[in-house]
Design an enzyme around this catalytic site. Structure first.
Site, PDB file in Angstrom:
ATOM      1  N   GLU A 351       0.845  -1.200   0.000  1.00 24.83           N
ATOM      2  CA  GLU A 351       0.000   0.000   0.000  1.00 24.83           C
ATOM      3  C   GLU A 351       0.878   1.247   0.000  1.00 24.83           C
ATOM      4  O   GLU A 351       1.972   1.268   0.571  1.00 24.83           O
ATOM      5  CB  GLU A 351      -0.918   0.034   1.228  1.00 24.83           C
ATOM      6  CG  GLU A 351      -0.173   0.165   2.549  1.00 24.83           C
ATOM      7  CD  GLU A 351      -1.089   0.498   3.715  1.00 24.83           C
ATOM      8  OE1 GLU A 351      -1.326   1.711   3.945  1.00 24.83           O
ATOM      9  OE2 GLU A 351      -1.529  -0.425   4.396  1.00 24.83           O
ATOM     10  N   LYS A 440      -7.416  -3.948  10.422  1.00 28.26           N
ATOM     11  CA  LYS A 440      -6.097  -3.400  10.741  1.00 28.26           C
ATOM     12  C   LYS A 440      -6.086  -3.013  12.219  1.00 28.26           C
ATOM     13  O   LYS A 440      -6.772  -2.064  12.622  1.00 28.26           O
ATOM     14  CB  LYS A 440      -5.828  -2.178   9.854  1.00 28.26           C
ATOM     15  CG  LYS A 440      -4.592  -1.370  10.221  1.00 28.26           C
ATOM     16  CD  LYS A 440      -4.457  -0.169   9.286  1.00 28.26           C
ATOM     17  CE  LYS A 440      -3.322   0.742   9.681  1.00 28.26           C
ATOM     18  NZ  LYS A 440      -3.182   1.888   8.754  1.00 28.26           N
TER      19      LYS A 440
END
Length: 528
Positions: A351, A440
């Site tokens: 990412e 997350k």
């Protein structure tokens, strides 16, 4: 949502084993909007199919409550919502429509389950399809021709006279997956950033030039002998295997009279046209390919490594190695080189946080270079507008430091992978309820492994928990043993100013440690 002069006419579901897809379609057959989630039938309890459908299309139903719904695919199998009978080939659209099974939903709406198709002429047992018959109707049944639907289980069908006349299944994609992951070939056949069309062509040629008595079983060993003889590099073996299997599929199809030299066939599938890569023309003397309703570009031969949905890509990449590289501070001019170093080390998910310099440019460059070989995402995505921007840049993974319902929903409406940030069980359940694909756990340096163990204990077994923030090699084993499914790695892997050599060394260290930790925890679980 796409702009159209036509109002929505219906909702079409392609509900398979691993993925739920919904299309909002107008009267002319144009797709106005689409939704993709990992709610395949293997993940949904039989009594909860209607609840999952209601949740996934709630936004559409709020605006268009009376639209009919039509469902195709494995949702109509004995493991799905409603098992429909197979219609016997030859059959056309009218026969399929006549066998449509309608059911009333709790909200008063109607859903129609489209039946599958069976060909009883196939030996030793009748062949079957569910979902592909709908694609064939969309392709068109009037012209006499052979149509191929490549995939895990490739379907070869003969259409004409308004009917699907007959069909046959080749398990090409599944054989490729098994061999490239779980056989002697797996030691050599590692995925590469870009296809080697030369190696693919060599595989096709080997299939074309085989002697009549030489079948798949004897040909497969050429993957290894080609490497031993120095004719194939280790990095080329995967594409050689792909070409060999596709070539044998076409050769067997020709021997079964599905086509003759010079015939024109149709190919129906999810072919990516973002790149102008053209497959080698090793079979060009055998057939001409027709790809209907596609941009004016030459169709490439189907490869078992064809594009999958983002959620399936994430599932596969995370299963292979549950590490996400976080490239905060990445600059566009170094993006491809850094991504290549990570790929070569074994990482498949990365990412680019949006507070990096020109993050969209970095995402575009990496996505263009690696396409489906890596799952490219954006981090620090805080609103629905940002979701749209990064999706247009090529990102297929959306990561946030917090949980925001609108961000998760916008992500899932585009069929992308959603990983919101959470720190408590309440946030975790809310995120999962909104459609998150993984969680997350952030910031991990403030959440001790014993807290992770407590959160893990109350979450659904299939929920993925990924600690992020301060993760270092020495902290990974404790988090993993506490129930973490994987990790997001930031500054310990990459930070501005690091050289390619330093990034590669750090990546190799994390990959090696992750595999050791995974094996150790696996052994402990087996002993319990």
């Amino acid at each position: 949502m796409n702009v159209s002069s036509q109002p929505p006419r219906c909702i079409v579901l392609d509900w398979g084993t691993t993925t739920f897809r919904a299309l909002l379609v107008d009267a002319k057959g144009a797709v106005l909007d689409r939704i993709e989630t990992p709610d395949g039938i293997q993940r949904v309890p039989k009594a909860e199919f209607e609840a999952v459908l209601t949740r996934n299309i709630a936004a559409w139903r709020a605006i268009y409550p009376a639209l009919p719904i039509y469902a195709a695919g494995m949702i109509t199998s004995r493991n799905g919502w409603i098992e429909t009978n197979y219609v016997e080939a030859p059959a056309g659209a009218e026969a399929l429509a006549d066998a449509l099974r309608k059911e009333k939903l709790a909200d008063g709406g109607i859903i129609g389950f489209i039946p599958g198709l069976t060909d009883k002429s196939v030996e030793p047992f009748p062949d079957v399809m569910r979902g592909e018959e709908t694609q064939l109707v969309g392709f068109g049944l009037d012209r006499e021709m052979t149509v191929v639907l490549p995939g895990t289980h490739s379907k070869w069908a003969r259409v004409g006279g308004g009917r699907i006349q007959r069909f046959h299944t080749f398990v090409t994609g599944e054989v490729f997956s098994v061999l490239s992951r779980h056989s002697f070939i797996a030691q050599l056949a590692k995925p590469q950033p870009t296809p080697s069309w030369g190696a693919f062509a060599s595989g096709l040629n080997a299939a074309r030039q085989r002697k009549q008595a030489a079948g798949l079983l004897s040909q497969l060993f050429s993957v290894r002998t080609g490497w031993l003889a120095g004719k194939l590099g280790a990095a080329e073996t995967s594409d050689y295997l792909s070409g060999l299997l596709v070539g044998i599929e076409f050769c067997e199809a020709r021997e079964m009279s599905w086509f003759e030299a010079g015939d024109r066939i149709g190919i129906v599938g999810a072919i990516s046209w973002r790149k102008s890569t053209v497959a080698p023309r090793s079979l060009s003397g055998s057939l001409r390919i027709l790809a209907p309703r596609m941009p004016p570009c030459e169709a490439r031969l189907p490869s078992p490594r064809s594009r999958r949905g983002p959620v399936m890509e994430f599932d596969e990449a995370f299963e292979e190695l549950p590490l996400i590289a976080i490239l905060r501070g990445l600059r566009p001019e170094e993006a491809v080189d850094i991504a290549t170093a990570l790929f070569n080390a074994g990482l498949r998910i990365l990412e680019v946080p949006l507070n990096s310099p020109s993050p969209l440019a970095s995402i575009e460059r990496i996505a263009a270079q690696f396409d489906e070989k890596m799952l490219i995402g954006a981090g620090t995505v805080l609103d629905a507008k940002a979701v749209a921007e990064v999706a247009d840049a090529g990102a297929r993974l959306i990561v946030s430091p917090n949980f925001e319902t609108t961000v998760v929903r916008a992500t899932k409406e585009r069929g992308l992978v959603s990983i919101p940030g959470i720190a408590t069980p309440s946030e975790a359940f809310a995120a999962l309820g909104a459609g998150a694909d993984a969680l997350k756990l952030f910031p991990a340096e403030m959440i001790a492994p014993k807290v992770v163990r407590s959160i893990r204990a109350v979450l659904p077994k299939e929920a993925r928990l990924i600690p992020v923030g301060g993760i270092a090699p020495e902290t990974m084993p404790a988090y993993r043993e506490a129930g973490a499914d994987g990790f997001g790695i930031g500054s310990a892997l990459f930070k501005p100013g690091m050289s390619l050599k330093e990034v590669a060394a750090a990546a190799a260290k994390f990959v090696e440690l992750m595999r050791k930790v995974r094996a150790r925890v696996g052994r402990k679980l087996k002993q319990c």
